[in-house]
Each structure stands twice: as C-alpha cells, then as structure tokens.
Design a protein around this motif. Structure first.
Motif, mmCIF file in Angstrom:
data_model
loop_
_atom_site.group_PDB
_atom_site.id
_atom_site.type_symbol
_atom_site.label_atom_id
_atom_site.label_comp_id
_atom_site.label_asym_id
_atom_site.label_seq_id
_atom_site.Cartn_x
_atom_site.Cartn_y
_atom_site.Cartn_z
ATOM 1 N N LEU A 171 4.430 -7.483 4.672
ATOM 2 C CA LEU A 171 4.770 -7.573 3.255
ATOM 3 C C LEU A 171 4.051 -8.740 2.591
ATOM 4 O O LEU A 171 3.960 -9.828 3.160
ATOM 5 C CB LEU A 171 6.277 -7.759 3.087
ATOM 6 N N ILE A 172 3.561 -8.507 1.388
ATOM 7 C CA ILE A 172 3.023 -9.577 0.551
ATOM 8 C C ILE A 172 4.159 -10.030 -0.357
ATOM 9 O O ILE A 172 4.628 -9.266 -1.212
ATOM 10 C CB ILE A 172 1.833 -9.088 -0.284
ATOM 11 N N ASP A 210 0.856 -1.180 0.000
ATOM 12 C CA ASP A 210 0.000 0.000 0.000
ATOM 13 C C ASP A 210 0.898 1.238 0.000
ATOM 14 O O ASP A 210 1.439 1.621 1.036
ATOM 15 C CB ASP A 210 -0.897 -0.008 1.240
ATOM 16 N N ILE A 211 1.048 1.860 -1.175
ATOM 17 C CA ILE A 211 1.947 3.012 -1.274
ATOM 18 C C ILE A 211 1.185 4.329 -1.141
ATOM 19 O O ILE A 211 1.725 5.389 -1.403
ATOM 20 C CB ILE A 211 2.764 2.994 -2.582
ATOM 21 N N HIS A 235 13.048 -6.093 -4.835
ATOM 22 C CA HIS A 235 13.652 -4.770 -4.801
ATOM 23 C C HIS A 235 13.040 -3.986 -3.653
ATOM 24 O O HIS A 235 11.820 -3.804 -3.600
ATOM 25 C CB HIS A 235 13.414 -4.049 -6.133
ATOM 26 N N ALA A 236 13.868 -3.497 -2.745
ATOM 27 C CA ALA A 236 13.386 -2.751 -1.577
ATOM 28 C C ALA A 236 13.156 -1.288 -1.938
ATOM 29 O O ALA A 236 13.782 -0.375 -1.399
ATOM 30 C CB ALA A 236 14.369 -2.872 -0.421
ATOM 31 N N ASN A 237 12.232 -1.069 -2.875
ATOM 32 C CA ASN A 237 11.917 0.300 -3.264
ATOM 33 C C ASN A 237 10.815 0.866 -2.367
ATOM 34 O O ASN A 237 10.250 0.174 -1.529
ATOM 35 C CB ASN A 237 11.529 0.370 -4.750
ATOM 36 N N TRP A 238 10.545 2.149 -2.511
ATOM 37 C CA TRP A 238 9.570 2.835 -1.662
ATOM 38 C C TRP A 238 9.886 2.575 -0.190
ATOM 39 O O TRP A 238 9.002 2.359 0.636
ATOM 40 C CB TRP A 238 8.138 2.424 -2.012
ATOM 41 N N CYS A 239 11.168 2.577 0.124
ATOM 42 C CA CYS A 239 11.660 2.255 1.465
ATOM 43 C C CYS A 239 12.879 3.139 1.705
ATOM 44 O O CYS A 239 13.879 3.007 0.994
ATOM 45 C CB CYS A 239 12.024 0.769 1.529
#
Length: 219
Positions: A183-184, A172-173, A193-197
């Motif tokens: 996390l799903i 959920d961004i 990829h650990a993006n939006w983090c």
C-alpha cells in the motif's frame, strides 16, 4: 464537529475498532453511530441487498439536523487525530459545498464533509429517491447523475487525496480489487477508506497495515 458513521451487524466490530473508538482522539465532539439491519446478507459491495442497504445511509444523511457540521465515514475507514480540525478548516473555506473522498475518478460516498443546510437535506433526499427509483447504490447513482448533469443545486467537491486516502486513489486497480499488494500511504493521511477491497477480513487487514504504516511514519 459531528462524526457520523453507518454499519450493519456484519460491520459492527470493524466500525467500533477503527472509527468509533478513535472518534474522540480524532477531535470529534459528537458521534452518531447508526446501527442498521443486515439487509445485504453477505455484507459485500454490490451483492444482493447492497443497493437497498445504502438507501438507509442516504436516509440517515437526509435526516441530520440543519446546522450540524458533519464528517461522515463508512464503517471500513480508519480515522486519525487531527481529522476533525481539518474538516472544520475545510468547511470554513467551502461553507456551501459537500466534500467527497475521491474514488478513482468518481465522487466517493464513503467519506463526506459538509454542513447540513436546507439545500443539502433536499439533495440527500433527492439522491435517496433517485437511487430507490433506479435500483442502484448511492455512489453509482450519484456519479451517473453528475456525469449527465449540466448544473447542480449544491457544490460537489473532491477532498484532498493525501488526507482522505484510499486504495482506489493510490493503488493499482487495474486488477479490480486489492489482493494484498503493498500500500502507498501518504504520511498526511487522516482518514483511510478500505475501498476496492472485498470481505470484512480483507478490509480489517488493510486498515491494520495502514495504521501500522502511519504509526511508524509518526515516530
């Protein structure tokens, strides 16, 4: 199949742990770990120096020799056994294309699959020049271009979400960035990829969780 990754000193330890040390088990026969200078002092996304730092990544992509079959991943990725074979199969089916991991609805620049050709070399050089001209980082530059373009000299495709997975695709961004929510993680994930983090420690924590989930799913 060659694995290529790129990191500045702030990201070296994370890249070594989750990318470089897993390259052989993931099936890659060659590894290029480009160690860049710390141009972005904070090491965080879209802060001062980030766009300039990404010019180095684009230059790296443009300088890969023609004929090399590439899986590129950013330093904040976890790679897993079977990834190289999956990439080889994808390239067999899409020999002229560049595959991008999906970042929400965008073409992500954190994970790429392609075979270097004269056309892809020219493409990466063009994106490098355009990013330098507009002063934006690689992904924003690419997606601004593709959203306005009516044609492209190379085929750009999005890679399978359930193989190249990330928080932007399965989380959920709406709140902007990951803040420790559950996390799903698809069981078929071969690269996360650990993006939006934001922040190295948060990225490492996310990758540790993903690794644990996938280990439990494989038992």
């Amino acid at each position: 199949m060659m694995l290529v990754t790129f990191a500045s000193p702030s990201h070296f330890e994370m890249c070594e742990r989750f990318v470089v040390s897993n390259a052989k088990d993931a099936g890659f026969t060659e590894l290029v770990f480009h160690k860049a200078n710390q141009i972005c002092e904070s090491g965080n996304y879209n802060t001062t120096g980030f766009a300039e730092a990404m010019l180095g990544k684009l230059e790296l992509l443009a300088n890969i020799p023609i004929g090399e079959r590439i899986c590129y991943v950013d330093a904040d990725c976890l790679i897993l056994p079977g990834l190289a074979d999956w990439c080889e199969d994808w390239l067999h089916k899409n020999p002229q294309a560049i595959g991008h991991g999906k970042d929400a609805n965008q073409f992500g620049m954190g994970t790429l699959v392609f075979e270097q050709s004269s056309d892809t070399k020219k493409w990466w050089s063009f994106i490098h020049q355009l990013a330098w001209m507009v002063g934006l980082h690689d992904q924003t530059t690419l997606n601004a271009l593709t959203s306005a373009a009516v044609r492209s000299p190379v085929a750009l495709l999005k890679l399978d979400n359930e193989v190249f997975s990330n928080w932007a695709t399965y989380g959920d961004i709406a709140k902007k960035y990951w803040q420790g929510e559950e996390l799903i993680v698809p069981g078929s994930t071969l690269c996360w990829h650990a993006n939006w983090c934001i922040g190295i420690s948060s990225k490492i924590y996310m990758l540790e969780i993903v690794g644990k989930v996938l280990t439990e799913l494989s038992v």
